[in-house]
Design a protein around this motif. Structure first.
Motif, PDB file in Angstrom:
ATOM      1  N   GLU A 148     -16.839  70.740   5.600  1.00 56.69           N
ATOM      2  CA  GLU A 148     -16.591  72.086   6.093  1.00 56.69           C
ATOM      3  C   GLU A 148     -16.824  73.086   4.960  1.00 56.69           C
ATOM      4  N   THR A 162     -20.071  75.482   8.132  1.00 58.13           N
ATOM      5  CA  THR A 162     -19.119  75.886   9.161  1.00 58.13           C
ATOM      6  C   THR A 162     -19.401  77.319   9.599  1.00 58.13           C
ATOM      7  N   ARG A 194     -18.169  69.024  15.321  1.00 63.24           N
ATOM      8  CA  ARG A 194     -17.895  69.870  14.162  1.00 63.24           C
ATOM      9  C   ARG A 194     -17.045  71.069  14.573  1.00 63.24           C
TER      10      ARG A 194
END
Length: 344
Positions: free
Chosen positions: A264, A268, A106
């Motif tokens: 996202e 995030t 990620r």
């Protein structure tokens, strides 16, 4: 008992003990698909072939491995419940194989870019949302539930309600967040003073934006550019919605390519803030396991393992890398030689 009756009883029981709406919705979808696949048979007749049919039905819908495991988890819990109620003799009848989930790395924003991300926000409401994500690691629902009265700048605390667990947590306001909150509350008060008066304690900390009218600039009927009022830009009688999309817009302005369906967004910010805190505390000499527990408490995770996964850490690999990165794995040969002495 037939399957439809058991599903109704199971879901009603789950709702009565306070499971979240989204959890109940996912469970109902999984169980309705089971009913659609095997038919409304008696529970005692459920067998292995029905479990295989269910997995085939899931695969036919092109679900991701994570969703496949999620749905099968629902069926497993339902089966265990049915066995306890003596509607079924064994919970293994519907058991299926677990699918391997590929966890792509990620993206995270480094701490040095936090200020630039905040400056990329086009509205004060968007900026405070991003700040709460970066410095408190809050989820969208936790941001939406905050009230003005929950902020205690004098004591450096903010009271956070977690809809997921239905608990409150008095969380610390760090120096960076203190600056952002004072900036936001000053703007909020000035925006509302001519319209609704002073800020009231029960107003949402992050209210919704007021609906904007369009000014016709000759480009077409009823439109051209939004008419942004000098005051009353936010509506304190409504909480901010679509928090995730507001964060995505800030990330795009920051320079990231973010599609509408991308994951996202608020997470995030949570990942970025949590990993930055972990790295900062480890670099300054704090004990690693103690740091993990602090970050775990900030994220409101149930286990350290969950926090390690969320941060992109795996304890054994991290320790391996720390042990050997840039260092010799073995002592030079000369240091390994043991001198043999003659006796006599």
């Amino acid at each position: 008992m037939r399957l439809d009756e058991a599903i109704a009883e199971y879901t009603a029981g789950r709702a009565s003990v306070g499971y979240a709406k989204n959890t109940l919705k996912v469970e109902r979808r999984a169980l309705d698909l089971l009913l659609e696949t095997v038919g409304n048979i008696h529970l005692r007749n459920l067998a292995g072939q029905h479990g295989e049919q269910y997995v085939a039905a899931l695969l036919a819908k092109n679900m991701t491995p994570a969703v496949l495991n999620l749905y099968q988890g629902v069926i497993r819990r339902f089966s265990e419940w049915a066995v306890k109620r003596r509607y079924m003799t064994t919970a293994s009848a519907l058991s299926g194989r677990r699918f391997v989930v590929a966890h792509a790395p990620r993206r995270r924003i480094p701490a040095r870019d936090f200020a630039r991300l905040l400056d990329a926000c086009v509205h004060p409401q968007q900026r405070i949302i991003v700040a709460l994500g970066l410095y408190l690691f809050l989820r969208s629902s936790e941001i939406s539930h905050l009230d003005v009265q929950h902020v205690n700048l004098a004591d450096g605390e903010i009271l956070v309600y977690q809809p997921k667990t239905k608990r409150y947590d008095e969380m610390p306001i760090c120096g960076e967040l203190d600056t952002e909150l004072r900036r936001w509350l000053t703007w909020y008060a000035e925006d509302q003073a001519p319209v609704n008066g002073a800020l009231l304690p029960h107003w949402p900390l992050v209210p919704a934006r007021s609906r904007m009218t369009m000014v016709n600039d000759g480009s077409g009927k009823g439109g051209g550019r939004p008419d942004v009022p000098e005051h009353g830009q936010v509506n304190p009688h409504s909480r901010a919605a679509q928090v995730h999309s507001k964060v995505q817009d800030a990330l795009r302005r920051f320079g990231w390519e973010v599609g509408p369906a991308d994951r996202e967004g608020v997470h995030t910010l949570r990942r970025s803030g949590a990993r930055a805190l972990f790295d900062e505390m480890v670099e300054t000499g704090d004990i690693r396991d103690g740091v993990l527990r602090i970050v775990q408490a900030m994220l409101h995770h149930k286990s350290v393992t969950m926090t390690e996964h969320y941060l992109g850490l795996e304890a054994d690999r991290e320790r391996r890398n720390d042990q050997f990165k840039g260092r010799r794995m073995f002592r030079p040969a000369a240091e390994n030689v043991v001198e043999l002495r003659r006796e006599g």
